[in-house]
Motif scaffolding. Structure first.
Motif, PDB file in Angstrom:
ATOM      1  N   UNK A   1     107.561  10.359 179.792  1.00  0.00           N
ATOM      2  CA  UNK A   1     106.204  10.181 180.348  1.00  0.00           C
ATOM      3  C   UNK A   1     106.378  10.437 181.950  1.00  0.00           C
ATOM      4  N   UNK A   2     107.214   9.612 182.602  1.00  0.00           N
ATOM      5  CA  UNK A   2     107.447   9.632 184.155  1.00  0.00           C
ATOM      6  C   UNK A   2     108.334  10.896 184.319  1.00  0.00           C
ATOM      7  N   UNK A   3     109.030  11.605 183.529  1.00  0.00           N
ATOM      8  CA  UNK A   3     109.628  12.696 184.106  1.00  0.00           C
ATOM      9  C   UNK A   3     108.348  13.797 183.978  1.00  0.00           C
ATOM     10  N   UNK A   4     107.637  13.654 183.082  1.00  0.00           N
ATOM     11  CA  UNK A   4     106.414  14.661 183.120  1.00  0.00           C
ATOM     12  C   UNK A   4     105.535  14.640 184.347  1.00  0.00           C
ATOM     13  N   UNK A   5     105.345  13.372 184.826  1.00  0.00           N
ATOM     14  CA  UNK A   5     104.451  13.363 185.959  1.00  0.00           C
ATOM     15  C   UNK A   5     105.194  13.637 187.102  1.00  0.00           C
ATOM     16  N   UNK A   6     106.610  13.271 187.154  1.00  0.00           N
ATOM     17  CA  UNK A   6     107.386  13.966 188.354  1.00  0.00           C
ATOM     18  C   UNK A   6     107.373  15.558 188.310  1.00  0.00           C
ATOM     19  N   UNK A   7     107.495  15.918 187.199  1.00  0.00           N
ATOM     20  CA  UNK A   7     107.518  17.555 187.071  1.00  0.00           C
ATOM     21  C   UNK A   7     106.135  18.069 187.509  1.00  0.00           C
ATOM     22  N   UNK A   8     104.934  17.494 187.152  1.00  0.00           N
ATOM     23  CA  UNK A   8     103.712  17.990 187.617  1.00  0.00           C
ATOM     24  C   UNK A   8     103.657  17.849 189.214  1.00  0.00           C
ATOM     25  N   UNK A   9     103.972  16.801 189.793  1.00  0.00           N
ATOM     26  CA  UNK A   9     104.131  16.570 190.928  1.00  0.00           C
ATOM     27  C   UNK A   9     104.819  17.658 192.029  1.00  0.00           C
ATOM     28  N   UNK A  10     105.996  18.028 191.228  1.00  0.00           N
ATOM     29  CA  UNK A  10     106.994  18.897 191.763  1.00  0.00           C
ATOM     30  C   UNK A  10     106.248  20.230 191.885  1.00  0.00           C
TER      31      UNK A  10
ATOM     32  N   UNK B   1     100.701   5.248 193.367  1.00  0.00           N
ATOM     33  CA  UNK B   1     101.027   4.801 191.989  1.00  0.00           C
ATOM     34  C   UNK B   1      99.799   4.406 191.241  1.00  0.00           C
ATOM     35  N   UNK B   2      98.966   3.674 191.915  1.00  0.00           N
ATOM     36  CA  UNK B   2      97.694   3.225 191.067  1.00  0.00           C
ATOM     37  C   UNK B   2      96.837   4.563 190.769  1.00  0.00           C
ATOM     38  N   UNK B   3      96.820   5.559 191.695  1.00  0.00           N
ATOM     39  CA  UNK B   3      96.129   6.646 191.254  1.00  0.00           C
ATOM     40  C   UNK B   3      96.677   7.482 189.931  1.00  0.00           C
ATOM     41  N   UNK B   4      98.025   7.644 190.206  1.00  0.00           N
ATOM     42  CA  UNK B   4      98.612   8.296 189.042  1.00  0.00           C
ATOM     43  C   UNK B   4      98.737   7.553 187.722  1.00  0.00           C
ATOM     44  N   UNK B   5      98.755   6.169 187.788  1.00  0.00           N
ATOM     45  CA  UNK B   5      98.644   5.440 186.568  1.00  0.00           C
ATOM     46  C   UNK B   5      97.030   5.567 185.916  1.00  0.00           C
ATOM     47  N   UNK B   6      96.216   5.718 186.883  1.00  0.00           N
ATOM     48  CA  UNK B   6      94.763   6.018 186.154  1.00  0.00           C
ATOM     49  C   UNK B   6      94.685   7.334 185.596  1.00  0.00           C
ATOM     50  N   UNK B   7      95.194   8.287 186.357  1.00  0.00           N
ATOM     51  CA  UNK B   7      94.998   9.602 185.900  1.00  0.00           C
ATOM     52  C   UNK B   7      95.889   9.980 184.899  1.00  0.00           C
ATOM     53  N   UNK B   8      96.994   9.428 184.628  1.00  0.00           N
ATOM     54  CA  UNK B   8      97.889   9.730 183.281  1.00  0.00           C
ATOM     55  C   UNK B   8      97.668   8.639 182.244  1.00  0.00           C
ATOM     56  N   UNK B   9      96.905   7.494 182.602  1.00  0.00           N
ATOM     57  CA  UNK B   9      96.852   6.420 181.629  1.00  0.00           C
ATOM     58  C   UNK B   9      98.026   5.845 181.296  1.00  0.00           C
TER      59      UNK B   9
ATOM     60  N   UNK C   1     104.268   0.667 186.536  1.00  0.00           N
ATOM     61  CA  UNK C   1     105.527   0.784 186.589  1.00  0.00           C
ATOM     62  C   UNK C   1     106.070   2.196 186.214  1.00  0.00           C
ATOM     63  N   UNK C   2     105.570   2.904 185.331  1.00  0.00           N
ATOM     64  CA  UNK C   2     105.888   4.204 184.855  1.00  0.00           C
ATOM     65  C   UNK C   2     105.456   5.212 186.048  1.00  0.00           C
ATOM     66  N   UNK C   3     104.414   5.033 186.815  1.00  0.00           N
ATOM     67  CA  UNK C   3     104.001   6.177 187.664  1.00  0.00           C
ATOM     68  C   UNK C   3     104.934   6.001 189.070  1.00  0.00           C
TER      69      UNK C   3
END
Length: 238
Positions: free
Chosen positions: A5-14, A31-39, A43-45
């Motif tokens: 999941x953290x790789x997926x988020x990083x790829x999206x931001x890239x 990190x808080x915004x990403x955590x909410x957006x990606x559920x 720590x993962x965000x």
């Protein structure tokens, strides 16, 4: 190969950064915004953001968060040990010309397993010292099957996610072994011109090759550094 999941988020931001949606100097979501957006957990965000930081794509700015870097950084050829960040030993760099298809030097062609007259895709860059002067000149050569499957390698635009991740995503092939060979010779006319040194000046040449799990080459880089800039330090237990 499952994507965490953290790789997926990083790829999206890239992808957003590469598309110019988050330009240099702008803040990425917290990190808080990403955590909410990606559920996901914070720590993962934060781990996703840390991947971008390690790759030199974002930097921490006090009171603001993480912002997209103004100046891309790259590592010299070689020393791509597993787990090392792109920023480890990274330097600002300038792209030289446009990626092009050329017959590689004999040494590179042999390493890539290419017969004579077969062309490979070349990407060239100059790594810079803090004062802006050249530190080294690097040519990266991609074999035809890798380059044709990864069309963005032929673009002049930077690949925000880095060529290794991009090639892995396009081909499904990952670097499993790296081989670095350092030799010394005289600078060619082109190398001397790019480095701002007299022709035939002594240079250290590091030939770096990344091989996949099947032992097939993914890329061969030839990094040329003037003798005045070259230093190799090895620390080991005795």
């Amino acid at each position: 190969m499952a994507v965490l999941k953290y790789e997926e988020i990083a790829e999206f931001l890239r992808a957003r950064i590469a598309a110019g949606e988050i330009p240099p100097g702008e803040t990425i979501p917290s990190g808080r915004e990403l955590a909410e957006q990606w559920s996901v957990s914070r720590a993962t965000a934060i781990k996703a953001v840390d991947v971008l930081r390690s790759d030199g794509i974002v930097v921490a700015q006090q009171g603001t968060g993480f912002v997209v870097t103004e100046m891309p950084v790259a590592r010299p050829a070689g020393s791509r040990r597993a787990g090392s960040a792109r920023t480890l030993g990274g330097m600002p760099f300038l792209r030289v010309g446009e990626p092009d298809w050329e017959e590689p030097p004999t040494r590179v062609a042999t390493t890539l397993g290419l017969p004579p007259t077969v062309k490979a895709l070349r990407r060239a860059r100059i790594l810079q010292l803090p004062d802006g002067t050249p530190h080294s000149y690097v040519e990266a050569w991609f074999p035809p099957e890798v380059a044709k499957a990864s069309p963005r390698l032929a673009d002049t635009a930077p690949i925000a996610e880095g060529t290794t991740r991009y090639v892995r995503r396009q081909t499904g092939r990952s670097p499993a072994e790296g081989v670095d060979i350092t030799t010394v010779r005289a600078a060619s006319e082109v190398e001397a011109s790019q480095l701002g040194v007299p022709q035939n000046s002594p240079v250290a040449v590091l030939l770096h090759t990344a091989y996949d799990e099947q032992g097939k080459p993914l890329v061969c880089e030839e990094g040329v550094t003037p003798a005045s800039n070259f230093e190799q330090v090895d620390t080991y237990a005795m």
